[in-house]
Design an enzyme around this catalytic site. Sequence first.
Site, short mmCIF file in Angstrom:
data_model
loop_
_atom_site.label_atom_id
_atom_site.label_comp_id
_atom_site.label_asym_id
_atom_site.label_seq_id
_atom_site.Cartn_x
_atom_site.Cartn_y
_atom_site.Cartn_z
N GLY A 156 0.84 -1.19 0.00
CA GLY A 156 0.00 0.00 0.00
C GLY A 156 0.87 1.24 0.00
N ARG A 157 0.33 2.32 0.52
CA ARG A 157 1.08 3.59 0.51
C ARG A 157 2.40 3.44 1.25
NH1 ARG A 157 -4.25 4.84 1.55
NH2 ARG A 157 -5.24 6.38 0.20
N ILE A 158 2.34 2.85 2.44
CA ILE A 158 3.55 2.72 3.25
C ILE A 158 4.54 1.75 2.60
CG2 ILE A 158 4.46 1.95 5.49
CD1 ILE A 158 1.91 3.10 6.77
N SER A 177 1.04 -9.00 -1.60
CA SER A 177 -0.03 -8.07 -1.27
C SER A 177 -1.34 -8.75 -1.59
CB SER A 177 0.17 -6.79 -2.10
OG SER A 177 -0.53 -5.71 -1.55
N ARG A 235 1.36 -3.97 12.47
CA ARG A 235 0.73 -4.16 13.76
C ARG A 235 1.39 -5.38 14.42
NH1 ARG A 235 -0.62 0.10 13.84
NH2 ARG A 235 -2.66 1.09 14.00
N ASP A 259 8.61 -2.09 15.73
CA ASP A 259 7.99 -0.86 16.24
C ASP A 259 6.66 -1.19 16.92
OD1 ASP A 259 6.30 2.03 14.84
OD2 ASP A 259 7.60 1.97 16.60
N GLU A 264 0.98 -4.14 23.36
CA GLU A 264 1.59 -2.87 23.76
C GLU A 264 0.88 -2.30 25.00
OE1 GLU A 264 1.50 -0.33 20.31
OE2 GLU A 264 2.38 -1.91 19.08
N HIS A 282 6.41 1.94 19.32
CA HIS A 282 5.36 2.41 18.40
C HIS A 282 5.52 3.89 18.09
CE1 HIS A 282 1.08 1.26 16.89
NE2 HIS A 282 1.64 2.12 16.09
#
Lengths: 332, 322
Positions: A156-158, A177, A235, A259, A264, A282
Amino acid sequence: MASLGVLLVVSVDSYLEAELDRRFNLFRLWESPPSRRREFLQANAPWIRAVVGSPNGCADAELIDQLPNLEIVANCGVGIDKVDLPLCRERGIRVVYTPDVVTDDTADLGIGLTIAALRRICDADRYTRDGSWKDKGNYKLTSKFSGKAVGILGLGRIGLAVAKRAQGFGCPICYCSRSEKPNTNYKYYPSVLDLAYNCHVLVAACPLTDETHHIINREVIEALGPKGVLVNIGRGSLVDEKELVSALLDGRLGAAGLDVFEHEPHVPEQLFGLENVVLVPHIGTDTVETTKAMSDLILDNLAAYMLNKPLLTPDIDKEYRRARLLAGWLSC
Amino acid sequence: MATDPGRLPQVLILGPKQGLGRAFSAGFHFIKPWESTMPLNLFLAAHAAAVRAVISTALVAVDAPLIRALPSLGFVFTTSVGVDHIDLVECARRGIAVANAGAIFSRDVADYAVGLLVDVLLHVSASYRYVLRGLWPVAGDFPPRCKLGGKRVGIVGLGSIGSEIAKRLEAFGCSISYFSRNKKPLFPYTYFPTVGDLAAESDVLVIACALTEETHHIIDKDVMLALGKDGIIINVGRGPLVNEAELVKHLIQGKIGGAGLDVFEHEPAVPEELFRMDNVVLSSHQAVLTIESTNDLVELAMANLEAFFSNRPLLTPVHGTT
């Protein structure tokens, strides 16, 4: 016209909170102790037409059920796993989020974690600070990044932004994807297992859904192997964390840059102090500029909604449904 | 039948065994001081006359006294890119050819420079320490940082390393400008004629130039002032390119935003004031050191030796010495 009643589910950036308070009729859910929340919601539900949340908490089924007048959910962030999308769709509740503004920062961190993991930047910093350079001599040889194959889970965008940066290092790019992307030259693999066999660094940058929960499992981790690197900027639950910890402790996986985590803010302590693991809390989108941009997008979207003007961000549910219709999420 | 080692060209290896111990070629005899119990000066005196080539690291000064002690010396290969530890004037006088590591390390150094910059701006090491101290569940989210994209990066020295750094940072959305001895018209970046001018128009300075008499302390108090209190300095060149005492003072006083330092003026000594800072990332002169490049380096050293001893052009000559 009465001001829009907005329920803020969790504490957010102080600028966003102050502006929500100034521009709308704000209700702060977290100020009520958990045992009094039902009461709080019951008392204020008639006025609450909007919910603002974040990856720390947004609109799950339990909350939606208590807000009969809810019309719009605004998620401050691009991961919307804390929003019950099917229920929102069923009830005709609009869902908006903050795409684009978070793309670059998250991709920057993805590459930063990759280099830090391969070149041991954090451990080297510790080595220098604790005087080991003087006492023990040079730090050990580390592993080159330039030219290594980078596999991206979720283009995707990231994911695309990560690819663009990695190409600057001469890294060949491959990806897995939901569907093959027509406008790229990157090599596509239909399964994340194939992707892991064919790359040196696997960057997880896809959304968390029922299908992608623990998509990076023991098999995928072992396919990446003792010299492979896993970077997770998506995630925590994309990865089977128990298997990841075990593989890192055994040496079945070479290194990791993380991250995000399954629970969390808790991070598996067995990973603390491993020189080949970088753990950050994060921070993917935590830049001053991006935090303000996300806040402004939320505020502008709510203002537009209140005035019956077009929303500024695409209807997320339409985006997801179209993508699923195109390809499905079968073996990925 | 194996050749008598005494009849092969004698190549002296100076420097730590790490990395160089693997030097091997059937065409040469490698003299490795660490294999002897003799003190180094006696060892050298015993072998000096026969030595025709030296392989050294940047940690060993190939100075006039050493060169004079090796009457048959014809070639020096250094495993570094920097040649500030070699008396090039004396080499020229004696007709000694010099070769260095060329561009072998450029990509690795560039990778590390970018890694340091991302770490300083995005607080990777600092927030990692936050996690290790157990603060995330207790003290909440780590404080926000500044964006990397859109930052103006000024590169001091647009050679092989500087240009690799530029290429990488462009993909992050940084704008690139540079200072170099000479303007480089083939690159699309903005040139500044002085480091001070470059600093005034930059948010980040990346130091990637060679250390010479002219560039000693090229990053001084005035440059730091021009860069400003939010400015970041990344040094992957040589420690003495930066006035270290001034940098430490500026960091303590908040007159510079942060630094990523792989090199220092008096290695392995590092100013201890830096150890308490979260806006600084430190490493022990290791931007060049990867497994892959070290293997490539041994091959390059052997290839240069073979070229020298068969009167062919060196692969990575240092200009002005052949």
